[in-house]
Design an enzyme around this catalytic site. Structure first.
Site, mmCIF file in Angstrom:
data_model
loop_
_atom_site.group_PDB
_atom_site.id
_atom_site.type_symbol
_atom_site.label_atom_id
_atom_site.label_comp_id
_atom_site.label_asym_id
_atom_site.label_seq_id
_atom_site.Cartn_x
_atom_site.Cartn_y
_atom_site.Cartn_z
ATOM 1 N N ASN A 128 -7.175 19.203 25.552
ATOM 2 C CA ASN A 128 -5.973 18.537 26.067
ATOM 3 C C ASN A 128 -4.802 19.482 26.337
ATOM 4 O O ASN A 128 -3.995 19.222 27.225
ATOM 5 C CB ASN A 128 -5.574 17.346 25.183
ATOM 6 C CG ASN A 128 -5.280 17.729 23.763
ATOM 7 O OD1 ASN A 128 -5.574 18.840 23.320
ATOM 8 N ND2 ASN A 128 -4.703 16.805 23.014
ATOM 9 N N GLU A 183 -5.507 21.748 12.728
ATOM 10 C CA GLU A 183 -4.545 20.905 13.465
ATOM 11 C C GLU A 183 -5.345 19.738 14.013
ATOM 12 O O GLU A 183 -6.080 19.890 14.994
ATOM 13 C CB GLU A 183 -3.911 21.701 14.610
ATOM 14 C CG GLU A 183 -3.018 22.844 14.160
ATOM 15 C CD GLU A 183 -1.741 22.375 13.486
ATOM 16 O OE1 GLU A 183 -1.409 21.182 13.561
ATOM 17 O OE2 GLU A 183 -1.081 23.216 12.855
ATOM 18 N N CYS A 225 -1.988 14.854 20.659
ATOM 19 C CA CYS A 225 -2.040 14.498 19.237
ATOM 20 C C CYS A 225 -0.702 13.952 18.782
ATOM 21 O O CYS A 225 -0.618 13.223 17.804
ATOM 22 C CB CYS A 225 -2.405 15.725 18.420
ATOM 23 S SG CYS A 225 -1.334 17.124 18.772
ATOM 24 N N GLU A 230 1.350 26.060 12.638
ATOM 25 C CA GLU A 230 1.260 27.051 13.720
ATOM 26 C C GLU A 230 2.642 27.219 14.331
ATOM 27 O O GLU A 230 3.372 26.237 14.493
ATOM 28 C CB GLU A 230 0.249 26.579 14.772
ATOM 29 C CG GLU A 230 -1.177 26.602 14.235
ATOM 30 C CD GLU A 230 -2.244 26.316 15.289
ATOM 31 O OE1 GLU A 230 -2.028 25.413 16.116
ATOM 32 O OE2 GLU A 230 -3.279 26.995 15.284
HETATM 33 P P1 NAP Z 1 -12.952 17.547 19.330
HETATM 34 O O1 NAP Z 1 -14.026 16.722 19.881
HETATM 35 O O2 NAP Z 1 -12.773 17.610 17.871
HETATM 36 O O3 NAP Z 1 -13.169 18.997 19.922
HETATM 37 C C1 NAP Z 1 -12.283 20.062 19.663
HETATM 38 C C2 NAP Z 1 -13.030 21.364 19.731
HETATM 39 O O4 NAP Z 1 -13.989 21.393 18.678
HETATM 40 C C3 NAP Z 1 -13.815 21.575 21.023
HETATM 41 O O5 NAP Z 1 -13.781 22.934 21.355
HETATM 42 C C4 NAP Z 1 -15.210 21.156 20.620
HETATM 43 O O6 NAP Z 1 -16.229 21.732 21.393
HETATM 44 C C5 NAP Z 1 -15.254 21.720 19.206
HETATM 45 N N1 NAP Z 1 -16.301 21.162 18.387
HETATM 46 C C6 NAP Z 1 -16.812 19.909 18.404
HETATM 47 N N2 NAP Z 1 -17.796 19.805 17.476
HETATM 48 C C7 NAP Z 1 -17.909 21.012 16.868
HETATM 49 C C8 NAP Z 1 -18.744 21.540 15.855
HETATM 50 N N3 NAP Z 1 -19.674 20.796 15.264
HETATM 51 N N4 NAP Z 1 -18.591 22.820 15.494
HETATM 52 C C9 NAP Z 1 -17.664 23.594 16.070
HETATM 53 N N5 NAP Z 1 -16.843 23.159 17.055
HETATM 54 C C10 NAP Z 1 -16.946 21.876 17.452
HETATM 55 O O7 NAP Z 1 -11.536 17.104 19.891
HETATM 56 P P2 NAP Z 1 -11.106 16.916 21.402
HETATM 57 O O8 NAP Z 1 -11.611 15.594 21.842
HETATM 58 O O9 NAP Z 1 -11.442 18.112 22.221
HETATM 59 O O10 NAP Z 1 -9.525 16.917 21.274
HETATM 60 C C11 NAP Z 1 -8.797 15.788 21.001
HETATM 61 C C12 NAP Z 1 -8.412 15.733 19.532
HETATM 62 O O11 NAP Z 1 -7.660 16.888 19.204
HETATM 63 C C13 NAP Z 1 -7.516 14.565 19.228
HETATM 64 O O12 NAP Z 1 -7.894 13.983 18.014
HETATM 65 C C14 NAP Z 1 -6.143 15.208 19.104
HETATM 66 O O13 NAP Z 1 -5.254 14.485 18.318
HETATM 67 C C15 NAP Z 1 -6.493 16.539 18.517
HETATM 68 N N6 NAP Z 1 -5.427 17.522 18.775
HETATM 69 C C16 NAP Z 1 -4.650 17.934 17.719
HETATM 70 C C17 NAP Z 1 -3.630 18.834 17.921
HETATM 71 C C18 NAP Z 1 -2.780 19.279 16.776
HETATM 72 O O14 NAP Z 1 -2.100 20.294 16.917
HETATM 73 N N7 NAP Z 1 -2.778 18.599 15.642
HETATM 74 C C19 NAP Z 1 -3.381 19.336 19.201
HETATM 75 C C20 NAP Z 1 -4.186 18.911 20.249
HETATM 76 C C21 NAP Z 1 -5.212 17.997 20.013
HETATM 77 P P3 NAP Z 1 -16.943 20.894 22.564
HETATM 78 O O15 NAP Z 1 -15.920 20.645 23.575
HETATM 79 O O16 NAP Z 1 -18.007 21.820 23.010
HETATM 80 O O17 NAP Z 1 -17.459 19.643 21.914
#
Ligand code: NAP
Length: 495
Positions: free
Chosen positions: A169, A268, A302, A476
């Site tokens: 995102n 995060e 997020c 961060e």
């Molecule tokens: P996600 O599905 O958790 O994926 C995030 C990253 O993790 C991607 O690079 C994904 O790779 C990787 N990943 C997934 N499964 C993994 C595993 N088993 N081992 C290692 N890496 C793995 O989240 P998203 O849908 O991309 O992002 C949205 C989420 O991020 C929301 O919940 C949002 O709130 C959160 N977010 C938080 C912040 C913050 O600063 N707190 C900022 C931005 C977003 P793949 O793409 O290859 O699956």
């Protein structure tokens, strides 16, 4: 054959193709771009068309990336802080110079409007500028033991090779928010971007290389076999730190893996931000804040206002004003002028928003505008305002991650705080009131790592960004951001 495209549409297509072709598509290992046998597609969510193919690493190729990071670690840790700082400064300048190209890459691969993408490139660049300044200010300590005699010398040293994992995102800013402090602290890394948005990270690392990054200091792994490829890297005892931004379920899984070697972690994770509007708020300010907190990145943040809770006497007026603003937003491809509502990242995202909205309406909420997926190519959901969203609606506990403003009501300050804290998440909360005492009292009572007091966006490289509860551990940015990548070594000296 008749050409059905207008001259300007053709020019735009050509520009989009050129920009996509400017991005390296291999893995980046030990200072070289490496092709792989397997590749994976990158889609444009506004059309569903494939933009390009990038390398799809297998576990052996990813292991080579960690080998390169481990090999480069001693020399990078020994590099003069000023030298590390200057690489980051040059990368900052290049990011700003190439802002338009980088923004277009981001818009094409993940859909956010171009103006927002340009904002993100600048935000991303600022992390490099901030950590360029922090690299030369890593401190330590020297003190006399309370009983006298010996002395305490405290030195800060880089943690060691890091695994950095980023979401789709904010594909560039989440990269610089991790790479910046890692480089400043003297850590090498392997970064894995989300498989939906690898291009922003590849373009970013290309810029770092042009800024003078030595071989092996940052390595990039793109893969669709995420768990198979990343788990061995995380379990490898040579990896000393994992910094992850993404969803809470994946974060919990990574924390479990990290526990096996007791590696340092920064997480995060997801949020479920309450947005509280008190009856004494300046409603113009509150509506403006809600637009920012809700619509940044088409609601896919997020920090997005997930539960808008308004004190009953002003609830109807607030809803009307917000509906007017939301209803005026143009929907379309992010590359088109004036578009605010771009596509969501994929069809699954549209389906999830659709389900949450149907559930809320089924439990008594009313859709003032929107309320169903858009009927057009690409993954579009229109700006939607729901009022009367009950506390038991699924969207009260799940991240909506779309352009849906869910409005509920409250009567007392105590009730507002109770509702706001009734979630396992604790990333950010928003409070709108003109009463300074109430603003501070409520801010202190909210269970969140961050509070926006009369302001709808708090992200800033100079501030400590992060959550509590299931929204994560660590911060961060800010003065503490670099500490996540440093160990304190205490040397006891007998005098
Ligand atoms: P996600 O599905 O958790 O994926 C995030 C990253 O993790 C991607 O690079 C994904 O790779 C990787 N990943 C997934 N499964 C993994 C595993 N088993 N081992 C290692 N890496 C793995 O989240 P998203 O849908 O991309 O992002 C949205 C989420 O991020 C929301 O919940 C949002 O709130 C959160 N977010 C938080 C912040 C913050 O600063 N707190 C900022 C931005 C977003 P793949 O793409 O290859 O699956």
């Amino acid at each position: 054959m008749q050409n059905t495209q207008s001259g300007s549409a053709q020019m735009n297509d050509t520009r989009e193709r050129e920009v996509i072709e400017s991005v390296p598509t291999g893995l980046f290992i030990g200072g070289a771009w490496v092709t792989t046998n397997a590749t994976m597609p990158v889609d444009d969510p506004s059309t569903g068309r494939v933009l390009t193919e990038v390398a799809d690493a297998d576990p052996d190729e990813a292991a080579a990336a960690l080998d390169a990071a481990v090999a480069a670690q001693p020399a990078w840790a020994a590099t003069a802080p000023r030298e590390r700082s200057e690489i980051l400064s040059r990368a900052y300048a290049l990011l700003m110079e190439e802002r338009d190209r980088l923004a277009l890459i981001m818009t094409l691969e993940m859909g956010k409007p171009l103006a927002e993408a340009k904002g993100e490139v600048a935000y991303a660049a600022e992390f490099f500028r901030w950590f360029a300044e922090e690299a030369v200010r890593i401190d330590g300590g020297y003190m006399t033991a309370p009983a006298g005699g010996s002395r305490f010398l405290v030195a800060k040293q880089p943690v060691g090779p890091c695994i950095l994992i980023t979401p789709w995102n904010f594909p560039m800013a989440m990269g610089t928010r991790k790479i910046g402090p890692a480089l400043a602290a003297g850590c090498t890394s392997v970064i894995k971007p989300a498989s939906q948005t690898p291009l922003s990270t590849l373009a970013l690392v290309d810029i770092l290389v042009r800024a003078g990054l030595p071989e092996g200091v940052v390595n990039v792994v793109t893969t669709s076999k995420t768990d198979d490829v990343m788990s061995p890297l995380i379990l490898d005892p040579r990896s000393r730190k994992i910094s992850f931004t993404g969803s809470t379920p994946v974060g919990k899984h990574l924390l479990e893996l990290a526990s096996r070697t007791v590696m340092r972690t920064s997480m995060e994770l997801g949020g479920n931000a309450p947005f509280l509007v008190f009856e004494d708020a300046d409603l113009d300010v509150a509506v403006e804040g809600a637009m920012l907190a809700k619509m940044r990145n088409i609601g896919q943040a997020c920090t997005a206002a997930n539960r808008i809770l308004v004190q009953r006497p002003v609830a109807e007026e607030f809803a009307q004003r917000l509906t007017e603003r939301m209803g005026a937003l143009a929907m379309g491809r992010g590359v088109e002028d004036d578009v605010v509502v771009g596509p969501l990242v994929n069809q699954a995202a549209v389906d999830k928003v659709d389900e949450l909205v149907k559930d809320a309406v089924g439990r008594g909420a009313s859709a003032r505008i929107g309320g169903a997926p858009a009927e057009r190519d690409g993954y579009f959901y229109p700006a939607t305002v729901l009022t009367g969203v009950p506390a038991d609606a699924e969207m009260a506990s799940a991240e909506i991650f779309g352009p849906v403003a869910a409005i509920g009501e409250f009567d007392t300050e105590e009730e507002a705080v109770t509702l706001a804290n009734d979630t396992p998440f604790g990333l950010i909360s928003y409070v709108f009131t003109q009463d300074l005492n109430r603003g501070l009292r409520v801010s202190e009572a909210l269970e969140a790592g961050m509070v926006g007091l009369n302001q709808g966006v708090v992200s800033n490289p100079a501030a400590p960004f992060g959550g509590i509860k299931e929204s994560g551990v660590g911060r961060e940015g800010g003065f503490t951001g670099i500490d996540e990548f440093l160990e304190s070594k205490y040397i006891g000296i007998k005098m």
